[in-house]
Design a protein around this motif. Structure first.
Motif: not given
Length: 292
Positions: A245-251, A266-273, A288-291
């Motif tokens: 969901h928006p704000g969810g994290m991938i590790v 991840l950044t190229a795919d649209g993940w942030r931070a 890690t990155a955030l949705h």
């Protein structure tokens, strides 16, 4: 390899075992010798140390069993295959041929997932472990964040045998195990997941691991990830975007040289931070990155 003779004295048997394992290049010969003795005696490592100090004798059958275990370890059969167990955080997992043996460095990957799950706004957050292997990360999340719901995916038949045993033994009622390919896992959870975690195969196909325990005994499907080692990471990025969901994290766990590349994917795919985190040896170990 010279045969390790059984001893009547535990202390003498341990001394011989340590020497034999050291000659074979085993990284922690004292630790391994004591753990193998504990396995042969069906006791703890601490009890073995105390018994050696007391000068306890070894029963003949136990001495022979210990000598055989030491010879197999000196041949670089993994310690965890010999004992059938692998510690992971507070868990004691069953492992053996066909499943990737969880490593100490993955404990910090689980910590990142646990921390994110605890911080989730939902009173019953959802987590997913993709390619769960022994179940280590999934069961850590389920037992350490009991108000969460955890879903684990594994698609190796050989690994799944061990995963099922660990899920049954731990008995976490908030954890579900599914035999399914990670790319197509859990469509019913799309857009609801707070934490997507994975320890994927990330060794480049041409990179042969130095340690015989890894090279000869870990399942290749759990090690090799394509020419640059990141084929599965690319899949994970897309699956994570679908599940979280928006704000969810991938590790994602990875090799120490791969953090920059994974942040870029991840950044190229649209993940942030996107951020890379070091393990206790100060090596890059997880990103890690955030949705969005």
């Amino acid at each position: 390899m010279a045969h390790l003779a059984p001893h009547s004295s535990l202390a003498a048997a341990l001394r011989d075992a340590v020497e034999s394992l050291a000659r074979a290049g085993v990284p922690d010969p004292q630790v391994d010798a004591e753990l193998l003795a504990a396995h042969a005696l069906a006791t703890s490592r601490g009890a073995v140390q105390a018994a050696a100090i007391r000068g306890d004798a070894l029963d003949g059958a136990v001495a022979a069993a210990f000598a055989e275990l030491v010879e197999r370890r000196a041949a670089r059969e993994p310690l965890q295959h010999l004992t059938g167990r692998a510690p992971f955080r507070h868990l004691d997992l069953r492992v053996g041929p066909g499943v990737f043996v969880p490593r100490p460095e993955t404990e910090m990957v689980a910590q990142l997932a646990v921390d994110a799950l605890r911080a989730a706004a939902s009173p019953a957050p959802i987590a997913v472990d993709l390619g769960t292997g022994s179940g280590a990360i999934a069961l850590a999340m389920a037992t350490e964040v009991p108000h969460a719901r955890v879903f684990a995916a594994e698609n190796s038949v050989d690994a799944f045998v061990w995963t099922k045993e660990n899920f049954a033994e731990v008995g976490a009622e908030n954890a579900e195990l599914h035999f399914i390919d990670l790319e197509h896992a859990f469509a019913e959870l799309d857009g609801t997941v707070s934490v997507v975690a994975s320890n994927p195969p990330y060794v480049p196909d041409a990179a042969i691991p130095r340690d015989p325990e890894v090279r000869l005994y870990d399942p290749p499907a759990a090690l090799y990830g394509g020419a640059d080692g990141l084929d599965v990471v690319r899949v994970l990025s897309g699956v994570g975007l679908r599940l979280a969901h928006p704000g969810g994290m991938i590790v994602i766990e990875h090799g120490e040289w791969q953090g920059e590349q994974i942040r870029a994917i991840l950044t190229a795919d649209g993940w942030r931070a996107a951020a890379t985190h070091v393990d206790l040896t100060q090596r890059d170990r997880a990103t890690t990155a955030l949705h969005p």
